[in-house]
Design a protein around this motif. Structure first.
Motif, short mmCIF file in Angstrom:
data_model
loop_
_atom_site.label_atom_id
_atom_site.label_comp_id
_atom_site.label_asym_id
_atom_site.label_seq_id
_atom_site.Cartn_x
_atom_site.Cartn_y
_atom_site.Cartn_z
N CYS A 1 0.80 -1.23 0.00
CA CYS A 1 0.00 0.00 0.00
C CYS A 1 0.83 1.27 0.00
N GLY B 1 -6.46 11.07 4.66
CA GLY B 1 -5.07 11.43 4.90
C GLY B 1 -4.16 10.29 5.31
N PHE B 2 -4.70 9.08 5.40
CA PHE B 2 -3.87 7.97 5.89
C PHE B 2 -2.79 7.60 4.87
N THR C 1 -1.53 9.79 2.82
CA THR C 1 -0.84 11.02 2.46
C THR C 1 0.66 11.01 2.80
N LEU D 1 -1.39 3.16 -2.41
CA LEU D 1 -2.85 3.07 -2.52
C LEU D 1 -3.52 4.23 -1.81
N CYS D 2 -4.58 4.76 -2.44
CA CYS D 2 -5.45 5.73 -1.78
C CYS D 2 -6.87 5.22 -1.98
N ARG D 3 -7.68 5.21 -0.93
CA ARG D 3 -9.04 4.69 -1.05
C ARG D 3 -10.09 5.81 -1.14
N CYS D 4 -9.69 7.05 -0.85
CA CYS D 4 -10.68 8.13 -0.76
C CYS D 4 -10.83 8.95 -2.04
N THR D 5 -9.73 9.30 -2.68
CA THR D 5 -9.77 10.41 -3.63
C THR D 5 -10.01 10.01 -5.08
N GLY D 6 -9.79 8.74 -5.42
CA GLY D 6 -9.82 8.38 -6.84
C GLY D 6 -8.62 8.95 -7.59
N TYR D 7 -7.64 9.45 -6.87
CA TYR D 7 -6.32 9.87 -7.37
C TYR D 7 -6.32 11.14 -8.22
#
Lengths: 811, 190
Positions: free
Chosen positions: B45, B133-134, B136, B166-172
């Motif tokens: 991740c 922000g995890f 970030t 990996l980011c799960r919130c922003t859709g990158y």
């Protein structure tokens, strides 16, 4: 000894502008980019212990014995607790039905169920001690789907049910069943020129929030406990925790710690009770942090579903009727299954005018992992199926799929299958028009950079599996409908405390709610509302805790609406108090004080025409106005258990997607090239933030279209892929550009006209991608996620969760 | 065992380290530097990305003992590291080039050089690239390292460099915006 990592207030000073409608930046942004923001897993106490959970290695078994002697004798271990150590008569918990044991009692019902908890001085000591606990399991037969769960003589997952659904379900292994009948579906079917039926399968999706379950429980001198935890709803946790600890609620003081995402997966309890039990038993602070493996067992998942649909239409393209049957797998414990059933049933027709419906939705009890809340909550599974049906109907009629949808699109005034009238804008046809009107991305973008193919723009990406050979493009559309807020008569309120005072000559608003900030940006929007309503620049958001009334859950797209509404409501009351003070002090100096139309702007009391009457500093002096008030949206009603009729929902939310994909047909690899979205948000309180929600939700829909599935062994009911190596979520390479088109058609019933926004984009993303892959390949594809073997026709479906290839559709 | 290494420019000593402990555990639980996040413990991740002698690594996959005598940069030291880099190692003359937007920190600590953010940190805030922000901290370390190597990345370069985070919130999308913004601001500052 100090606890470190306790949450701090978030202040934005006078240099921050930003009322509603502005893209104000996050008040926690600086803390989050410097690493200073304390998540629940960052909590620390000098003499704390580490908690660990022993979980069942089998799905369904009687526990003959548990031997903890060796574990307890391990140096560094302070406590080992099993069911026998629970201190109070209440030993179960649950959101709606208290069917979940805190620790297994004589039986486990799913793989990974908590059996014992350990506290030790090092996490590795705790893990090794857990491995020394000997549990003697006598395995029982498992039920894993509708056929096995309702077969004659099927083992009952819960014997002696006494919950309020048990009286109306047709079988004890059915948690809840909701039919909806309206019009005459059978009669209408006789008038249809075409009838299309389909069977669809939706795989089990995980929320996969990045910050695993964690928290710190600190025993207090009064015999109570202070709990710092990442959750979605502090007061719901509290209501479930306190009775099991045998403590009154006021002795369980909860504070929201930093939350690393949620998406529904923190609506149920995880380590909360276990951490408190260990802290109270050892008299020491106990920190529990799940690793990723445990996290896959530590929270509920999205319900996998099997859906059967029948639609009919006349030759001129009007839908005559719809019949459907939606079977959701709730797994071993109820969690929020009843509410998911209500959503799936009531939203099963999609955003279309369909007067004749015959609908049935139900959730099973099985020995699979428990399923509950995840973004989209029952509406996601239905949307996947009804949107596939729309494409098939359009094809059967020889119509364009978008025009066919627009012809049948609901609008303001349409009746839902439940008989509820949609009484605010429902721009379904317009959303579709917008995504369709957008120019398509250029073809063969992998050649854009030069003569060599850039593999990063191709299916397979850096694996370098094709340079364009065998790659075909497809385009697909979908639109969905999601409810906002808690439904079916639930008392869905929030509470806000707002304090206005003058500090060093500047008016400052302090906002205190129990709203769980899980990343969505509620803290930003709440400060914006306070600025707009109270005309101040400086706003401080206090940490969320249980010293203030409930804010309800951070789910169901509801917090901006409901807690935002509560803050607006409280600010209005604070403003009235301020104006009263002003009238008392200055009322005789200016006749305008007597008129009703006074506002607070830029730290001053002004007339509607903009004339300044007094500064807030002069009105308030050293007085503070401090109010805590509850606020409710319009009440809803339960659905009739037989007919499904009732005004069950607060508000509806709509989004449409156009997906463009490129498929390597030889290897079955999919590249999503673009995912365009149009969504009506009523009013964008923070455009930057709401676009971020839409892009994030869209990407989770992409995940379950082509990657994400928890694979459960159909024979043993054990989870096969509890890791990020085997459960894949989209990376930045898997995610395309996501252009967002915001509509702002006000809902007059909602604060500022806003429409809950977080979930709708997760619905239509998945079926749009599936439609695009069907368009590219000509395959029927009735399950999601789509795996390579479904596209190449070479593999067998080993998961047992349904078929993939349905053969090619007729041209 | 005892492990001695440099973290964010300061020598650190961790005692009683169990041989199986990861660099991530020692940073977070023994040295009081919880900025690097633990989200998967298997290098999938990128939330724990730190620089080890300049190279981005997943701190969860590095045994603490492997860090002996080496230099580690974490998100907590990123602003200072970027400042030293931009000013040619000397510790003075903090670069102010990246600052814009509301700058909450600036409001709280006016003129406090130690509170200045690096260009990439400020860009993440300004572009809306931070939600929960995890992810970030790891993304910031990875993106900063990429911009060091490649000051004018294409979108494909950014995607490739950040594909391990990996980011799960922003859709990158806003993460891409942030990196583009940081690159543009760095270019302006040159």
């Amino acid at each position: 000894m100090p606890t470190t990592g306790t949450p701090t207030s978030l202040s934005q000073g006078s240099r921050t502008s930003g009322g509603i409608g502005e893209s104000t930046l996050r008040p926690d942004g600086t803390l989050k980019v410097t690493g200073e923001f304390a998540y629940s897993s960052d909590m620390w106490h000098d003499d704390m212990l580490w908690g660990h959970t022993l979980r069942s290695t089998v799905a369904h078994a009687a526990i003959r014995s548990i031997d903890i002697a060796e574990a307890l004798a391990t140096p560094g271990v302070h406590a080992v607790l099993t069911y026998d150590d629970l201190p109070a008569p209440v030993k179960n918990y649950g959101l709606e039905i208290q069917d979940t044991p805190v620790l297994a009692h004589g039986k486990v019902r799913h793989h990974g169920e908590p059996v014992a908890v350990i506290a030790a001085d090092h996490p590795e000591t705790a893990r090794r001690a857990a491995a020394k606990i000997r549990v003697d399991y006598a395995e029982l037969p498992v039920v894993t789907d509708e056929a096995s769960a309702t077969a004659p003589g099927a083992p009952l997952v819960h014997e002696d049910r006494a919950d309020h659904h048990s009286g109306h379900v047709p079988h004890p292994n059915i948690v809840h069943r909701q039919p909806i009948v309206r019009g005459d579906a059978a009669g209408a079917a006789a008038r249809a020129d075409v009838i299309v039926t389909g069977d669809y399968v939706f795989g089990m999706q995980d929320q996969a929030f990045l910050g695993p379950e964690s928290g710190l429980a600190v025993p207090a001198e009064d015999g109570g406990v202070d709990l710092y935890v990442a959750t979605q709803w502090l007061h719901s946790d509290l209501r479930q925790i306190a009775p099991v600890l045998g403590l009154p609620e006021e002795k369980v003081r909860m504070t929201l710690s930093g939350v690393g995402g949620a998406f529904g997966g923190r609506e149920d309890l995880s380590m909360q009770i276990h951490g408190c039990l260990l802290a109270l038993r050892t008299g020491k602070p106990v920190k529990m942090v799940y690793n990723r493996f445990e996290s896959f067992f530590g929270h509920v998942h999205r319900h996998p579903a099997r859906l059967h649909y029948e639609h009919g239409a006349t030759r001129d393209g009007r839908i005559t009727h719809m019949k459907c049957r939606i079977v959701l797998d709730g797994g071993a414990y109820a969690s929020s299954s009843p509410a998911v059933v209500g959503n799936a049933a009531s939203l099963s027709a999609g955003p279309y005018v369909i007067e004749n419906v015959d609908i049935e939705a139900l959730a099973l009890y099985t020995n699979n992992p428990p399923c509950g809340a995840m973004r989209g909550f029952g509406a996601v599974q239905a949307c996947f199926a009804y949107e596939a049906q729309m494409d098939r109907l359009a094809a059967a009629l020889g119509l364009d799929p978008v025009e066919f949808r627009q012809l049948n699109a609901m609008e303001q005034g349409t009746l839902m299958p439940t008989g509820q009238r949609v009484d605010s804008p429902a721009p379904v046809a317009e959303l579709l028009r917008r995504v369709k009107a957008r120019p398509l991305p250029p073809e063969q973008q992998w050649l854009a950079a030069g003569e060599e193919a850039d593999v990063r723009a191709l299916p397979g990406g850096l694996s370098n599996t094709t340079h364009g050979e065998g790659v075909v493009r497809g385009v697909g559309y979908a639109v969905g409908i999601k409810n906002v807020g808690f439904s079916e008569g639930f008392d869905d309120y929030s509470t806000a405390r707002v304090r206005l005072e003058v500090i060093a000559g500047e008016p400052v608003a302090v906002v205190h709610t129990a709203m769980a900030e899980v990343g969505q940006g509620g803290v930003t929007v709440h400060a914006q509302i306070a600025r707009t309503e109270l005309g101040v620049a400086q706003v401080t958001i206090l940490p969320a805790d249980t010293r203030v009334g409930s804010a309800g859950s951070t789910s169901a797209s509801r917090q901006t609406y409901v807690t935002g509404g509560a803050i607006k409501h409280t600010c209005e009351a604070v403003r009235e108090r301020v104006l009263e003070l002003g009238r008392r002090k200055f009322g005789t100096y200016h006749p305008a004080w007597a008129t009703a139309e006074l506002l607070l702007e830029d730290g001053k009391v002004v007339t509607h025409g903009g004339e300044v009457l007094a500064g807030l500093a002069d009105v308030l002096e050293d007085e503070a106005v401090d109010l805590e008030l509850e606020w409710r949206h319009r009440p809803t009603e339960a659905f009739d258990l037989r007919t499904g009729q009732g005004n069950g929902h607060v508000q509806y939310s709509f989004a449409a997607h156009r997906a463009v994909v490129e498929v390597d047909t030889e290897l079955g690899l999919v590249k999503v090239v673009e995912l365009a979205v149009a969504q009506d948000v009523g009013k964008a309180l923070n455009p930057l933030s709401v676009i971020g929600q839409i892009q994030g939700g869209t990407t989770q829909g992409l995940g379950v279209a082509v990657m994400e599935e928890i694979v459960v062994d159909p024979v043993t009911a054990k989870v096969r892929n509890p890791s990020f190596t085997d459960y894949l979520i989209p990376t930045i390479l898997d995610t395309p550009t996501i252009p967002v088109d915001l509509l702002e058609l006000a809902d007059e019933h909602a604060p500022y006209g806003l429409r809950g926004a977080g979930e709708a984009p997760t619905l239509s993303s998945t079926p749009a991608i599936l439609a695009a892959i069907r368009n590219a390949t000509g395959l029927e594809l009735n399950r999601t996620p789509v795996r390579p073997e479904h596209l190449t026709g070479t593999g067998t479906d080993s998961s047992g969760t349904g078929t993939g290839t349905g053969g090619r559709t007729a041209p | 065992m005892r492990v001695t290494f440099t973290v964010n420019g300061r020598e650190q000593v961790a005692d009683d380290v169990w041989e199986g402990e990861s660099l991530l555990y020692v940073l977070r639980e023994r040295l009081g530097l919880p900025g690097s996040k633990n989200a998967c413990e298997q290098g999938e991740c990128g939330s724990c990305t730190v620089r080890l002698d300049g190279v981005p690594v997943c701190a969860c996959l590095v045994a603490a003992g492997q860090a002996e005598g080496r230099e580690v940069i974490t998100v907590e030291g990123l602003a200072d590291y970027a400042r030293r880099r931009d000013s040619g190692v000397s510790d003075s003359g903090a670069s102010d080039s990246g600052r814009s937007g509301s700058g909450e920190r600036g409001a709280e600590h006016p003129g406090d050089g130690a509170g200045e953010l690096s260009v990439i940190q400020q860009a993440f805030i300004d572009a809306g690239a931070v939600q929960c922000g995890f992810c970030t901290p790891g993304l910031l370390v990875a993106a900063d390292e990429m911009l060091e190597r490649n000051p004018s990345p294409s979108d494909a370069d950014i995607r490739e460099a950040l594909s391990g985070n990996l980011c799960r919130c922003t859709g990158y999308e806003k993460i891409l915006d942030a990196v583009r913004l940081a690159a543009a601001r760095q270019e302006e500052a040159v």
